[in-house]
Design a protein around this motif. Sequence first.
Motif, PDB file in Angstrom:
ATOM      1  N   ALA A  34       0.830  -1.208   0.000  1.00  0.00           N
ATOM      2  CA  ALA A  34       0.000   0.000   0.000  1.00  0.00           C
ATOM      3  C   ALA A  34       0.862   1.255   0.000  1.00  0.00           C
ATOM      4  CB  ALA A  34      -0.939  -0.009   1.203  1.00  0.00           C
ATOM      5  N   LEU A  35       1.965   1.218   0.741  1.00  0.00           N
ATOM      6  CA  LEU A  35       2.850   2.378   0.801  1.00  0.00           C
ATOM      7  C   LEU A  35       3.589   2.611  -0.517  1.00  0.00           C
ATOM      8  CD1 LEU A  35       4.227   1.897   4.418  1.00  0.00           C
ATOM      9  CD2 LEU A  35       2.744   3.756   3.610  1.00  0.00           C
ATOM     10  N   ALA A  36       3.575   1.641  -1.394  1.00  0.00           N
ATOM     11  CA  ALA A  36       4.184   1.791  -2.719  1.00  0.00           C
ATOM     12  C   ALA A  36       3.193   2.350  -3.744  1.00  0.00           C
ATOM     13  CB  ALA A  36       4.731   0.447  -3.196  1.00  0.00           C
ATOM     14  N   ASP A  37       1.934   2.531  -3.341  1.00  0.00           N
ATOM     15  CA  ASP A  37       0.886   3.061  -4.225  1.00  0.00           C
ATOM     16  C   ASP A  37       0.993   4.586  -4.253  1.00  0.00           C
ATOM     17  OD1 ASP A  37      -1.464   3.948  -5.449  1.00  0.00           O
ATOM     18  OD2 ASP A  37      -2.780   2.658  -4.263  1.00  0.00           O
ATOM     19  N   THR A  38       1.633   5.130  -5.278  1.00  0.00           N
ATOM     20  CA  THR A  38       1.895   6.572  -5.332  1.00  0.00           C
ATOM     21  C   THR A  38       0.606   7.390  -5.394  1.00  0.00           C
ATOM     22  OG1 THR A  38       2.220   6.447  -7.725  1.00  0.00           O
ATOM     23  CG2 THR A  38       4.189   6.317  -6.347  1.00  0.00           C
ATOM     24  N   ASP A  39      -0.431   6.863  -6.024  1.00  0.00           N
ATOM     25  CA  ASP A  39      -1.689   7.600  -6.083  1.00  0.00           C
ATOM     26  C   ASP A  39      -2.323   7.700  -4.699  1.00  0.00           C
ATOM     27  OD1 ASP A  39      -3.715   9.022  -7.620  1.00  0.00           O
ATOM     28  OD2 ASP A  39      -5.003   7.270  -7.279  1.00  0.00           O
ATOM     29  N   ALA A  40      -2.317   6.605  -3.956  1.00  0.00           N
ATOM     30  CA  ALA A  40      -2.863   6.627  -2.589  1.00  0.00           C
ATOM     31  C   ALA A  40      -2.055   7.567  -1.698  1.00  0.00           C
ATOM     32  CB  ALA A  40      -2.887   5.227  -1.999  1.00  0.00           C
ATOM     33  N   MET A  41      -0.745   7.589  -1.895  1.00  0.00           N
ATOM     34  CA  MET A  41       0.096   8.480  -1.089  1.00  0.00           C
ATOM     35  C   MET A  41      -0.244   9.941  -1.395  1.00  0.00           C
ATOM     36  SD  MET A  41       1.847   6.430   0.837  1.00  0.00           S
ATOM     37  CE  MET A  41       0.276   5.586   0.834  1.00  0.00           C
ATOM     38  N   ARG A  42      -0.486  10.259  -2.654  1.00  0.00           N
ATOM     39  CA  ARG A  42      -0.865  11.623  -3.010  1.00  0.00           C
ATOM     40  C   ARG A  42      -2.228  11.963  -2.415  1.00  0.00           C
ATOM     41  NH1 ARG A  42      -4.035  14.318  -6.641  1.00  0.00           N
ATOM     42  NH2 ARG A  42      -4.793  12.398  -7.580  1.00  0.00           N
ATOM     43  N   LEU A  43      -3.200  11.081  -2.552  1.00  0.00           N
ATOM     44  CA  LEU A  43      -4.549  11.358  -2.061  1.00  0.00           C
ATOM     45  C   LEU A  43      -4.586  11.574  -0.548  1.00  0.00           C
ATOM     46  CD1 LEU A  43      -6.603   8.865  -4.256  1.00  0.00           C
ATOM     47  CD2 LEU A  43      -6.488  11.357  -4.501  1.00  0.00           C
ATOM     48  N   THR A  44      -3.689  10.933   0.167  1.00  0.00           N
ATOM     49  CA  THR A  44      -3.634  11.088   1.619  1.00  0.00           C
ATOM     50  C   THR A  44      -2.582  12.087   2.069  1.00  0.00           C
ATOM     51  OG1 THR A  44      -2.121   9.210   1.828  1.00  0.00           O
ATOM     52  CG2 THR A  44      -4.478   8.741   2.029  1.00  0.00           C
ATOM     53  N   GLY A  45      -1.825  12.642   1.123  1.00  0.00           N
ATOM     54  CA  GLY A  45      -0.786  13.611   1.473  1.00  0.00           C
ATOM     55  C   GLY A  45       0.376  12.994   2.223  1.00  0.00           C
ATOM     56  N   THR A  46       0.598  11.703   2.015  1.00  0.00           N
ATOM     57  CA  THR A  46       1.660  10.992   2.721  1.00  0.00           C
ATOM     58  C   THR A  46       2.972  11.126   1.964  1.00  0.00           C
ATOM     59  OG1 THR A  46       0.043   9.407   3.549  1.00  0.00           O
ATOM     60  CG2 THR A  46       2.360   8.762   3.667  1.00  0.00           C
ATOM     61  N   ARG A  47       3.977  11.582   2.678  1.00  0.00           N
ATOM     62  CA  ARG A  47       5.311  11.731   2.094  1.00  0.00           C
ATOM     63  C   ARG A  47       6.287  10.822   2.810  1.00  0.00           C
ATOM     64  NH1 ARG A  47       4.212  17.666   2.306  1.00  0.00           N
ATOM     65  NH2 ARG A  47       3.775  18.261   0.164  1.00  0.00           N
ATOM     66  N   GLY A  48       7.410  10.640   2.184  1.00  0.00           N
ATOM     67  CA  GLY A  48       8.483   9.901   2.839  1.00  0.00           C
ATOM     68  C   GLY A  48       8.517   8.461   2.406  1.00  0.00           C
ATOM     69  N   GLU A  49       9.582   7.841   2.782  1.00  0.00           N
ATOM     70  CA  GLU A  49       9.763   6.421   2.541  1.00  0.00           C
ATOM     71  C   GLU A  49       9.835   5.743   3.891  1.00  0.00           C
ATOM     72  OE1 GLU A  49      12.947   5.585  -0.150  1.00  0.00           O
ATOM     73  OE2 GLU A  49      12.352   7.221  -1.489  1.00  0.00           O
ATOM     74  N   PHE A  50       9.265   4.579   3.951  1.00  0.00           N
ATOM     75  CA  PHE A  50       9.187   3.853   5.209  1.00  0.00           C
ATOM     76  C   PHE A  50       9.873   2.514   5.048  1.00  0.00           C
ATOM     77  CE2 PHE A  50       5.523   6.614   4.707  1.00  0.00           C
ATOM     78  CZ  PHE A  50       5.545   7.335   5.882  1.00  0.00           C
ATOM     79  N   THR A  51      10.762   2.200   5.980  1.00  0.00           N
ATOM     80  CA  THR A  51      11.434   0.909   5.925  1.00  0.00           C
ATOM     81  C   THR A  51      10.492  -0.173   6.451  1.00  0.00           C
ATOM     82  OG1 THR A  51      12.342   1.026   8.166  1.00  0.00           O
ATOM     83  CG2 THR A  51      13.660   2.032   6.370  1.00  0.00           C
ATOM     84  N   ARG A  52      10.807  -1.390   6.082  1.00  0.00           N
ATOM     85  CA  ARG A  52      10.033  -2.533   6.570  1.00  0.00           C
ATOM     86  C   ARG A  52      10.059  -2.568   8.102  1.00  0.00           C
ATOM     87  NH1 ARG A  52       7.906  -6.763   3.982  1.00  0.00           N
ATOM     88  NH2 ARG A  52       7.749  -8.737   5.074  1.00  0.00           N
ATOM     89  N   GLU A  53      11.204  -2.246   8.673  1.00  0.00           N
ATOM     90  CA  GLU A  53      11.339  -2.262  10.131  1.00  0.00           C
ATOM     91  C   GLU A  53      10.466  -1.186  10.774  1.00  0.00           C
ATOM     92  OE1 GLU A  53      14.020  -2.206   7.966  1.00  0.00           O
ATOM     93  OE2 GLU A  53      14.308  -4.378   8.155  1.00  0.00           O
ATOM     94  N   GLN A  54      10.406   0.007  10.186  1.00  0.00           N
ATOM     95  CA  GLN A  54       9.556   1.084  10.721  1.00  0.00           C
ATOM     96  C   GLN A  54       8.084   0.685  10.657  1.00  0.00           C
ATOM     97  OE1 GLN A  54      10.996   4.099   7.994  1.00  0.00           O
ATOM     98  NE2 GLN A  54      11.853   5.296   9.686  1.00  0.00           N
ATOM     99  N   VAL A  55       7.682   0.120   9.542  1.00  0.00           N
ATOM    100  CA  VAL A  55       6.277  -0.280   9.383  1.00  0.00           C
ATOM    101  C   VAL A  55       5.940  -1.409  10.348  1.00  0.00           C
ATOM    102  CG1 VAL A  55       4.576  -1.207   7.762  1.00  0.00           C
ATOM    103  CG2 VAL A  55       6.188   0.560   7.006  1.00  0.00           C
TER     104      VAL A  55
END
Length: 184
Positions: A34-55
Amino acid sequence: MSISEMLAAQPVLRTPRLTLVQLGPDFLDDTMAALADTDAMRLTGTRGEFTREQVLAHLSRLPGADDRADFAIVDDGGRYLGEVVLNDLDDDNLAMNYRIALTGVEMRGQGYGTEAGRAVVDWGFDAVGLHRISLDVYSFNPGAQRSYEKIGFQVEGRARHTLLWDGEWVDSVLMGMLAEDPRP
C-alpha cells in the motif's frame, strides 16, 4: 467500559462484502504494498519512505492500543483492500479523527470505502460512545469527499493551503459528524 477499554478490545466488524479486522503485524506485506501506491500516497498527502522495520514497529503497536482503532479492510475472498482508522482520541470531548486509505486504484469507486466507513463510524458512535468524529480531505480528492458524505459526514469548513504537493498548494475540506446526526 471506558472508551480506552473499548478501543483496546477492538472487535471484528462485518458488512455485506467486507470483514474489518484489527490491523497488526500480520498485514506487514499488504501495508508495504500500500505504501508503494503513489496515487494513494498523493490522495492522503503521505510523504516519505518507510522501511520494513519502521512499518513493522508501527503495526506491532496497534493490537490492543487504547487510543486508536486501526482496521484492515478484507473482502470475502481474503484480499486486503486497505485500512480504515479512528485515531487522535480526545477522551475529554469523546472525539476522534477518521481516516481511510484503499490500496490500488482498482479498489476506488467500488463503494468499499463507504461500506467500511459506515461500519467503523457506527461502531465508534454506538459501541465506543464517541460524540464526534472528524476528518479532513484534500480538495483534489472529491471522490473521497462524496464517500464521506454518503457515510453522514458534513462539510464544516475549508482550511486553505494545507498541503504543498508537486509545487501547488492544496486546500483541506474539513468534515465532521456527531452521534446524533442522521446516518444515511
